[in-house]
Design a protein around this motif. Sequence first.
Motif, PDB file in Angstrom:
ATOM      1  N   ALA A 136     -56.286  -3.966  33.936  1.00 20.57           N
ATOM      2  CA  ALA A 136     -55.526  -4.965  34.687  1.00 20.57           C
ATOM      3  C   ALA A 136     -54.261  -5.363  33.933  1.00 20.57           C
ATOM      4  CB  ALA A 136     -56.398  -6.192  34.935  1.00 20.57           C
ATOM      5  N   ALA A 137     -54.442  -5.616  32.630  1.00 22.07           N
ATOM      6  CA  ALA A 137     -53.303  -6.006  31.815  1.00 22.07           C
ATOM      7  C   ALA A 137     -52.263  -4.895  31.771  1.00 22.07           C
ATOM      8  CB  ALA A 137     -53.764  -6.358  30.409  1.00 22.07           C
ATOM      9  N   ARG A 138     -52.751  -3.667  31.685  1.00 17.42           N
ATOM     10  CA  ARG A 138     -51.793  -2.554  31.618  1.00 17.42           C
ATOM     11  C   ARG A 138     -51.109  -2.377  32.966  1.00 17.42           C
ATOM     12  NH1 ARG A 138     -55.227   1.896  28.241  1.00 17.42           N
ATOM     13  NH2 ARG A 138     -53.221   2.766  27.690  1.00 17.42           N
ATOM     14  N   ALA A 139     -51.907  -2.564  34.033  1.00 14.19           N
ATOM     15  CA  ALA A 139     -51.322  -2.395  35.362  1.00 14.19           C
ATOM     16  C   ALA A 139     -50.217  -3.414  35.587  1.00 14.19           C
ATOM     17  CB  ALA A 139     -52.414  -2.544  36.417  1.00 14.19           C
ATOM     18  N   ALA A 140     -50.429  -4.616  35.021  1.00 16.83           N
ATOM     19  CA  ALA A 140     -49.437  -5.674  35.211  1.00 16.83           C
ATOM     20  C   ALA A 140     -48.093  -5.279  34.614  1.00 16.83           C
ATOM     21  CB  ALA A 140     -49.934  -6.967  34.575  1.00 16.83           C
ATOM     22  N   LEU A 141     -48.130  -4.415  33.615  1.00 16.74           N
ATOM     23  CA  LEU A 141     -46.882  -4.007  32.965  1.00 16.74           C
ATOM     24  C   LEU A 141     -46.109  -2.995  33.808  1.00 16.74           C
ATOM     25  CD1 LEU A 141     -48.019  -3.643  29.258  1.00 16.74           C
ATOM     26  CD2 LEU A 141     -46.343  -5.264  30.140  1.00 16.74           C
ATOM     27  N   ARG A 142     -46.787  -2.449  34.833  1.00 12.86           N
ATOM     28  CA  ARG A 142     -46.162  -1.367  35.591  1.00 12.86           C
ATOM     29  C   ARG A 142     -44.888  -1.835  36.288  1.00 12.86           C
ATOM     30  NH1 ARG A 142     -50.278   0.399  39.341  1.00 12.86           N
ATOM     31  NH2 ARG A 142     -51.544   0.822  37.511  1.00 12.86           N
ATOM     32  N   ASP A 143     -44.905  -3.095  36.740  1.00 13.87           N
ATOM     33  CA  ASP A 143     -43.752  -3.585  37.492  1.00 13.87           C
ATOM     34  C   ASP A 143     -42.686  -4.226  36.620  1.00 13.87           C
ATOM     35  OD1 ASP A 143     -45.196  -2.794  39.706  1.00 13.87           O
ATOM     36  OD2 ASP A 143     -46.225  -4.748  39.818  1.00 13.87           O
ATOM     37  N   VAL A 144     -42.936  -4.248  35.325  1.00 19.92           N
ATOM     38  CA  VAL A 144     -41.957  -4.884  34.443  1.00 19.92           C
ATOM     39  C   VAL A 144     -40.774  -3.938  34.246  1.00 19.92           C
ATOM     40  CG1 VAL A 144     -41.565  -5.727  32.104  1.00 19.92           C
ATOM     41  CG2 VAL A 144     -43.740  -6.189  33.239  1.00 19.92           C
ATOM     42  N   PRO A 145     -39.572  -4.447  34.456  1.00 18.49           N
ATOM     43  CA  PRO A 145     -38.397  -3.579  34.266  1.00 18.49           C
ATOM     44  C   PRO A 145     -38.268  -3.112  32.820  1.00 18.49           C
ATOM     45  CG  PRO A 145     -37.749  -5.868  34.582  1.00 18.49           C
ATOM     46  CD  PRO A 145     -39.204  -5.795  34.875  1.00 18.49           C
ATOM     47  N   HIS A 146     -37.777  -1.909  32.614  1.00 16.84           N
ATOM     48  CA  HIS A 146     -37.633  -1.362  31.274  1.00 16.84           C
ATOM     49  C   HIS A 146     -36.332  -1.821  30.645  1.00 16.84           C
ATOM     50  CE1 HIS A 146     -40.413   2.123  32.699  1.00 16.84           C
ATOM     51  NE2 HIS A 146     -40.988   0.945  32.750  1.00 16.84           N
ATOM     52  N   GLU A 147     -36.188  -3.102  30.478  1.00 15.50           N
ATOM     53  CA  GLU A 147     -34.948  -3.666  29.945  1.00 15.50           C
ATOM     54  C   GLU A 147     -35.279  -4.584  28.777  1.00 15.50           C
ATOM     55  OE1 GLU A 147     -31.691  -3.383  30.413  1.00 15.50           O
ATOM     56  OE2 GLU A 147     -32.249  -1.633  31.631  1.00 15.50           O
ATOM     57  N   PRO A 148     -34.414  -4.692  27.794  1.00 13.88           N
ATOM     58  CA  PRO A 148     -34.667  -5.636  26.699  1.00 13.88           C
ATOM     59  C   PRO A 148     -34.798  -7.056  27.241  1.00 13.88           C
ATOM     60  CG  PRO A 148     -32.804  -4.225  26.188  1.00 13.88           C
ATOM     61  CD  PRO A 148     -33.185  -3.934  27.596  1.00 13.88           C
ATOM     62  N   GLY A 149     -35.829  -7.751  26.783  1.00 13.36           N
ATOM     63  CA  GLY A 149     -36.021  -9.135  27.195  1.00 13.36           C
ATOM     64  C   GLY A 149     -36.655  -9.293  28.558  1.00 13.36           C
ATOM     65  N   ALA A 150     -37.239  -8.225  29.068  1.00 16.02           N
ATOM     66  CA  ALA A 150     -37.825  -8.279  30.402  1.00 16.02           C
ATOM     67  C   ALA A 150     -38.963  -9.296  30.442  1.00 16.02           C
ATOM     68  CB  ALA A 150     -38.357  -6.903  30.785  1.00 16.02           C
TER      69      ALA A 150
END
Lengths: 332, 346
Positions: B39-53
Motif C-alpha cells: 500500500a505504501a509503495r503503491a501510494a508513491l506511484r502517483d507522486v511526481p518525479h520532481e525534487p520536493g514532490a
Amino acid sequence: MDWQSIFSEALQQGLGPVAAVYCLAAIGLNVHFGYTGLLNFGQAGFMAVGGYAVSSFVATWGLPFWLGSLAGLFAAGVLALLLGVPTLRLRADYLAIVTIAAAEIIRQTIGSVTLLTYFGGQDGLQGFSSSFANLNPFSGPVGIPGVVTWRPYDFWTLLVCWVLAALCCLMVWALMRSPWGRVLKGIREDEDAVRSLGKNVYAYKMQSLMIGGLIGGLAGIMSALQHSAINPSFFATDTTFFAYTVLLVGGAARVLGPVAGTIVFWFLISFLDLFFGQATSGTNPLIPDWLMNSNQASLVRFIFMGAALMLLMVYRPQGIFGDRRELAIDAR
Amino acid sequence: MPADEVTDPVTAKQVRSSAGATAMPPETAPARPQVDVSAARAALRDVPHEPGAPKPDPIVVVDGVRRTFGGLTAVDVAHLEIQRGVITGLIGPNGAGKTTFFNLMTGFDRPDEGDWSFNGTSLKGIPAYRVARRGMVRTFQLTKVLSKLTVLENMRVGATGQHGERLLRAMFAPFWRKQETSNTTKADALLERFLLIKKREDFAGSLSGGQRKLLEMARALMADPELVMLDEPMAGVNPALKQSLLGHVKSLRDDGRTVLFVEHDMDMVRDISDWVIVMAQGKVIAEGPPDSVMGDQRVIDAYLGSHHDQDISEDMEDKIIAQAQAEIDDDNSSTAPADVEGEHRA
C-alpha cells in the motif's frame, strides 16, 4: 640493615591515613576518568574546597564540625557544577585545562594575604579537629605489636578513612553495574553513539563530575582532619597526579583499583625511602658516600618510583586489576 | 518515550502489554507480523518525479533547511518529504551534503535556517538525544560501537526508558532488574536475528567492520524507532555479508518501520529502495523510483559531469576553459569553489 623496621614502617604508611585519603581521592577520579572518561586534572581543587570549608567553618567562624563537613561536601558539589556547566559540552581536553587551572586558582586564592583572616594565608589553619579527635575511642597504640602499629589518633583517622573508602567503593560498585553506569561507560567510549541512542550525555557527565567531586571533597576533609591542620601546599598539583598514579597502578575503571593502588603506591614509596635512608646512614654505609649520600637518599625514591611506573605502563598498563582483553582492543 | 508518541500499532501493543508502565519496553521481542508494504509503495506511484514532490503520508517534512560552513553551502534543501513505511535511498556524489543533512535532521548539527518536522512536530532546536527518543534513530558512517563494552551491553544501552538509568534508582537493583531482564531477552532476539548471538559476550571492539555495522543497526532497533536512518550501511562490508545486510534493511521495512539510508553502492540502492532522493552540492536535484532516477540526465550530470558523453576536442576544451575563466573572473572569491568545480569537471 633493619629489615623488620623497614617493612613495618612501610606497611604503616601503606595502610595509613595518608594512603586512605589518596584512596578516596582516587575513587573520585575513577568515577571521572575511569568510568566516564572525564579528564579531571583538578582533583586537588575539590579536596581543597572540602578541606578548607570544614577547617574555616570550625576555626574561623566557630561553627560545629558536622556543619563544616556538610559545607565541605556542598562546596565540592558546587565546584563540580561550576566547572561542568561551561566545559562538559565541549571536547574532553577543555575540561582538563579548566580543572587544572581552577585547582591552582583555588589554591592561590585560599593562600592569599587578602583572605588571611579567613583561611590563614600560607600558614593555613589549625585547631579545628578537636570535635573529631574527641570521638576517638582509642587511647594506646593500635595494631599488631611487632608487625605494625599506629598512634591512636592516626588509627582513628585511618579507620574512618577506610570505612568511608569502603562505602564509596560500595556505592561505585552499585552504580557501575547498573544501567546508569553502563551509560557512563558508553560515554567514555563514544559519546555521540550514546547520544544517538537517546541519552542526555551532558546530564550524565554532570552527574559523574559531581559524584567524583563529592568524593574528592571528602578526601579533602579527611586530609585536613588527619593532619589536624591545613595549608595551601596540601593541595598542589602533585596531589592530583599522585591520585592519578594511585588510580593507574590499581587499574582504572575497577572498583577496587584505587584501594590496591594506594596501598601498593604508599608502601613502595616509603619502603624505598626507608631502604635508601638506612643504606646511606651509619659509619660504613651499604651504598658508598660518593654514589649517594643521606641527603640524596630521600629523593632517589622518586626516581625509582618514576622508573617503576614506566615499567608498569609498559608491561602492565591496565594496572593491577585491569583486564588484559580490553587492552587488546586499544591496540587495533 | 511517552506512549502517545508511539503511532506504530505493533509498538503500541507491546507497550500496553507491559505491566502498565508507559516507558517499559516489551517483555519479550515478539515475532513481528509482516506489514503489508504494498500500500505504501503503491501510494508513491502517483507522486511526481520532481525534487520536493509532496507525498501522501510523509513521516519527515523538510522546509528550507540551509547549513553553511564559512562560504560553502553544504546543505540547502528547499522542500523534501519522506514517505512513511518505505525504504528511501539518499544518494549523491561525494561532498553532496548527505551526511550533513543526516546530522541536521537528527540534531547532531544545527542549520543556519529552516525547519523540519517528524510525525508532524517540529524538530527545530531539539537536541539529538530527544530526537532519538521521539523515534528517529540514526547510525553513523564510521561505525560507533562502544568498544570496551560487550556486544550485549552495547545492545542494552540502546533500550529507552530504563529506570536504572536514573541516578538514584541505579544504586538499588530491585528497581531495574526486571526491566533489565526483559531488555536482555529483547537484545538476544535481535542478536539472533542479526547473527551476532555467538559474539554476545565479546567486547564490541573485537568485532570485524561488517559485524560492527550489524551491531549498530541492531542496537538502533533496541529503541523501537519508527524511522531508522542508516549512514552508508554497506561501507566496508564484504560482499557475502552485504547480502545479509540487505535482507536486514528490507526486514526493517517489513516490520513497519521507515528507512532512510545514504549509500554509494548503486546495486544496493536499486535493489532495495522504493524511492530515491538525489543530492548534489547540497541541493535535492532529483527524486523518483530507482530506475527513473538513475536514467535522469541531471543525476548523470551530477555524478559524471555534464560533458561525460562527449570526447573533448581541442575546440571543446578551449570553450570549457574560457567559460571557467570567465566565471572565475566574474566573482573572484564570493562563489563557493564547489559551484565552479561542477561546470568544468569533464
